[in-house]
Design a protein around this motif. Sequence first.
Motif, PDB file in Angstrom:
ATOM      1  N   ARG A   2      50.687  40.212  40.732  1.00 33.31           N
ATOM      2  CA  ARG A   2      49.823  39.693  39.668  1.00 33.31           C
ATOM      3  C   ARG A   2      48.393  39.440  40.131  1.00 33.31           C
ATOM      4  O   ARG A   2      47.570  38.955  39.361  1.00 33.31           O
ATOM      5  CB  ARG A   2      50.419  38.416  39.095  1.00 33.31           C
ATOM      6  CG  ARG A   2      51.743  38.674  38.399  1.00 33.31           C
ATOM      7  CD  ARG A   2      52.297  37.437  37.763  1.00 33.31           C
ATOM      8  NE  ARG A   2      53.622  37.747  37.252  1.00 33.31           N
ATOM      9  CZ  ARG A   2      54.617  36.900  37.206  1.00 33.31           C
ATOM     10  NH1 ARG A   2      54.446  35.664  37.630  1.00 33.31           N
ATOM     11  NH2 ARG A   2      55.783  37.261  36.728  1.00 33.31           N
ATOM     12  N   ALA A   3      48.097  39.757  41.360  1.00 28.70           N
ATOM     13  CA  ALA A   3      46.744  39.535  41.893  1.00 28.70           C
ATOM     14  C   ALA A   3      45.761  40.480  41.212  1.00 28.70           C
ATOM     15  O   ALA A   3      46.040  41.670  41.040  1.00 28.70           O
ATOM     16  CB  ALA A   3      46.725  39.760  43.399  1.00 28.70           C
ATOM     17  N   ARG A   4      44.609  39.962  40.859  1.00 30.12           N
ATOM     18  CA  ARG A   4      43.541  40.789  40.260  1.00 30.12           C
ATOM     19  C   ARG A   4      42.619  41.359  41.336  1.00 30.12           C
ATOM     20  O   ARG A   4      41.876  42.296  41.089  1.00 30.12           O
ATOM     21  CB  ARG A   4      42.721  39.975  39.256  1.00 30.12           C
ATOM     22  CG  ARG A   4      43.489  39.510  38.052  1.00 30.12           C
ATOM     23  CD  ARG A   4      44.131  40.629  37.221  1.00 30.12           C
ATOM     24  NE  ARG A   4      43.212  41.691  36.896  1.00 30.12           N
ATOM     25  CZ  ARG A   4      43.526  42.989  36.931  1.00 30.12           C
ATOM     26  NH1 ARG A   4      44.728  43.374  37.261  1.00 30.12           N
ATOM     27  NH2 ARG A   4      42.635  43.899  36.642  1.00 30.12           N
ATOM     28  N   TYR A   5      42.661  40.758  42.518  1.00 30.65           N
ATOM     29  CA  TYR A   5      41.789  41.195  43.617  1.00 30.65           C
ATOM     30  C   TYR A   5      42.588  41.260  44.914  1.00 30.65           C
ATOM     31  O   TYR A   5      43.558  40.529  45.097  1.00 30.65           O
ATOM     32  CB  TYR A   5      40.627  40.219  43.831  1.00 30.65           C
ATOM     33  CG  TYR A   5      39.760  40.036  42.628  1.00 30.65           C
ATOM     34  CD1 TYR A   5      38.696  40.895  42.379  1.00 30.65           C
ATOM     35  CD2 TYR A   5      39.997  38.995  41.733  1.00 30.65           C
ATOM     36  CE1 TYR A   5      37.892  40.727  41.258  1.00 30.65           C
ATOM     37  CE2 TYR A   5      39.204  38.824  40.615  1.00 30.65           C
ATOM     38  CZ  TYR A   5      38.151  39.691  40.383  1.00 30.65           C
ATOM     39  OH  TYR A   5      37.367  39.530  39.278  1.00 30.65           O
TER      40      TYR A   5
ATOM     41  N   GLU B 134      36.044  43.103  52.583  1.00 32.13           N
ATOM     42  CA  GLU B 134      35.659  43.762  51.341  1.00 32.13           C
ATOM     43  C   GLU B 134      36.652  43.349  50.260  1.00 32.13           C
ATOM     44  O   GLU B 134      37.861  43.471  50.450  1.00 32.13           O
ATOM     45  CB  GLU B 134      35.699  45.274  51.574  1.00 32.13           C
ATOM     46  CG  GLU B 134      35.619  46.132  50.369  1.00 32.13           C
ATOM     47  CD  GLU B 134      35.775  47.618  50.687  1.00 32.13           C
ATOM     48  OE1 GLU B 134      35.197  48.401  49.931  1.00 32.13           O
ATOM     49  OE2 GLU B 134      36.465  47.980  51.662  1.00 32.13           O
ATOM     50  N   VAL B 135      36.148  42.853  49.135  1.00 37.28           N
ATOM     51  CA  VAL B 135      37.002  42.504  48.004  1.00 37.28           C
ATOM     52  C   VAL B 135      36.995  43.678  47.036  1.00 37.28           C
ATOM     53  O   VAL B 135      35.936  44.178  46.665  1.00 37.28           O
ATOM     54  CB  VAL B 135      36.501  41.233  47.275  1.00 37.28           C
ATOM     55  CG1 VAL B 135      37.326  40.965  46.031  1.00 37.28           C
ATOM     56  CG2 VAL B 135      36.535  40.032  48.212  1.00 37.28           C
ATOM     57  N   ILE B 136      38.190  44.106  46.646  1.00 31.60           N
ATOM     58  CA  ILE B 136      38.316  45.200  45.684  1.00 31.60           C
ATOM     59  C   ILE B 136      39.191  44.715  44.532  1.00 31.60           C
ATOM     60  O   ILE B 136      40.280  44.183  44.747  1.00 31.60           O
ATOM     61  CB  ILE B 136      38.927  46.456  46.331  1.00 31.60           C
ATOM     62  CG1 ILE B 136      38.043  46.939  47.490  1.00 31.60           C
ATOM     63  CG2 ILE B 136      39.107  47.562  45.295  1.00 31.60           C
ATOM     64  CD1 ILE B 136      38.588  48.129  48.234  1.00 31.60           C
ATOM     65  N   GLU B 137      38.694  44.914  43.319  1.00 30.03           N
ATOM     66  CA  GLU B 137      39.474  44.554  42.140  1.00 30.03           C
ATOM     67  C   GLU B 137      40.612  45.550  41.981  1.00 30.03           C
ATOM     68  O   GLU B 137      40.418  46.763  42.146  1.00 30.03           O
ATOM     69  CB  GLU B 137      38.588  44.564  40.894  1.00 30.03           C
ATOM     70  CG  GLU B 137      39.314  44.068  39.666  1.00 30.03           C
ATOM     71  CD  GLU B 137      38.398  43.882  38.475  1.00 30.03           C
ATOM     72  OE1 GLU B 137      38.902  43.436  37.436  1.00 30.03           O
ATOM     73  OE2 GLU B 137      37.190  44.188  38.566  1.00 30.03           O
ATOM     74  N   VAL B 138      41.794  45.056  41.683  1.00 27.80           N
ATOM     75  CA  VAL B 138      42.942  45.926  41.443  1.00 27.80           C
ATOM     76  C   VAL B 138      42.607  46.765  40.208  1.00 27.80           C
ATOM     77  O   VAL B 138      42.243  46.209  39.169  1.00 27.80           O
ATOM     78  CB  VAL B 138      44.230  45.089  41.243  1.00 27.80           C
ATOM     79  CG1 VAL B 138      45.397  45.982  40.852  1.00 27.80           C
ATOM     80  CG2 VAL B 138      44.548  44.303  42.509  1.00 27.80           C
ATOM     81  N   PRO B 139      42.702  48.100  40.300  1.00 34.68           N
ATOM     82  CA  PRO B 139      42.186  48.969  39.247  1.00 34.68           C
ATOM     83  C   PRO B 139      43.078  49.128  38.015  1.00 34.68           C
ATOM     84  O   PRO B 139      42.740  49.893  37.123  1.00 34.68           O
ATOM     85  CB  PRO B 139      42.030  50.309  39.968  1.00 34.68           C
ATOM     86  CG  PRO B 139      43.081  50.285  41.008  1.00 34.68           C
ATOM     87  CD  PRO B 139      43.156  48.849  41.455  1.00 34.68           C
ATOM     88  N   PHE B 140      44.188  48.439  37.970  1.00 30.26           N
ATOM     89  CA  PHE B 140      45.064  48.567  36.805  1.00 30.26           C
ATOM     90  C   PHE B 140      45.619  47.208  36.427  1.00 30.26           C
ATOM     91  O   PHE B 140      45.885  46.390  37.289  1.00 30.26           O
ATOM     92  CB  PHE B 140      46.215  49.540  37.061  1.00 30.26           C
ATOM     93  CG  PHE B 140      46.650  49.634  38.497  1.00 30.26           C
ATOM     94  CD1 PHE B 140      46.232  50.691  39.286  1.00 30.26           C
ATOM     95  CD2 PHE B 140      47.463  48.668  39.070  1.00 30.26           C
ATOM     96  CE1 PHE B 140      46.627  50.773  40.618  1.00 30.26           C
ATOM     97  CE2 PHE B 140      47.867  48.751  40.391  1.00 30.26           C
ATOM     98  CZ  PHE B 140      47.432  49.816  41.162  1.00 30.26           C
ATOM     99  N   LYS B 141      45.758  46.976  35.110  1.00 35.60           N
ATOM    100  CA  LYS B 141      46.335  45.706  34.639  1.00 35.60           C
ATOM    101  C   LYS B 141      47.854  45.771  34.698  1.00 35.60           C
ATOM    102  O   LYS B 141      48.511  44.808  35.032  1.00 35.60           O
ATOM    103  CB  LYS B 141      45.872  45.390  33.228  1.00 35.60           C
ATOM    104  CG  LYS B 141      44.486  44.840  33.200  1.00 35.60           C
ATOM    105  CD  LYS B 141      44.229  44.155  31.900  1.00 35.60           C
ATOM    106  CE  LYS B 141      42.950  43.370  32.014  1.00 35.60           C
ATOM    107  NZ  LYS B 141      42.980  42.172  31.252  1.00 35.60           N
ATOM    108  N   GLU B 142      48.396  46.891  34.306  1.00 38.41           N
ATOM    109  CA  GLU B 142      49.848  47.089  34.387  1.00 38.41           C
ATOM    110  C   GLU B 142      50.097  48.155  35.438  1.00 38.41           C
ATOM    111  O   GLU B 142      49.287  49.064  35.616  1.00 38.41           O
ATOM    112  CB  GLU B 142      50.390  47.532  33.033  1.00 38.41           C
ATOM    113  CG  GLU B 142      50.222  46.473  31.972  1.00 38.41           C
ATOM    114  CD  GLU B 142      50.803  46.906  30.647  1.00 38.41           C
ATOM    115  OE1 GLU B 142      51.693  47.779  30.646  1.00 38.41           O
ATOM    116  OE2 GLU B 142      50.366  46.369  29.630  1.00 38.41           O
TER     117      GLU B 142
END
Length: 124
Positions: free
Chosen positions: A23-26, A41-49
Motif C-alpha cells: 500500500r506504499a505510495r512511495y 532517491e524517492v520514487i512514487e509507485v507508478p500504479f494505484k492498483e
Amino acid sequence: MRIAVPIKDNRGLESEVCEHFGRARYVVFIDVEDGTVKGSEVIEVPFKEHESGDLPAFIKEHGGEVVLAYGMGRRAIAYFNTMGVQVITGVSGKVRDVLEGLAKGTLKTDPDWRSKGDFGRHEF
C-alpha cells in the motif's frame, strides 16, 4: 548495495516505513557503500492498483538488492526470493534510524508483524 524501503510520504530518509508494503505510495532507494549512505532517491509507485509481482518487479527494475519493510504478503516475498532480492520484514520507524540500526547491527524487527495486519491484500 541498493536498499529499497516503502515509505508513508515523499520525505526520503526522514519518512516513516510504511506498515504495508503493498500500500506504499512511495519507495526510497538508498545507495550504501561500506555502511555509508552515498545517496537516496524517492520514487512514487507508478500504479494505484497492482497485480502480484508488480511491486517486486518495480523494485528490481530500480536496482533494489535489499528490501526493508514492516509487513509484506507471502507472494511478494516469494517473488523477491526468486529475483535474488533479500527481504527483511518487521522493520518500523524513521528510515534514517532503520539504516543506522542496519549499519550498526542493532536493527530491531517485530517478529509478530504477520499477526498485526492483512498483508495479502493490495488495495490502498
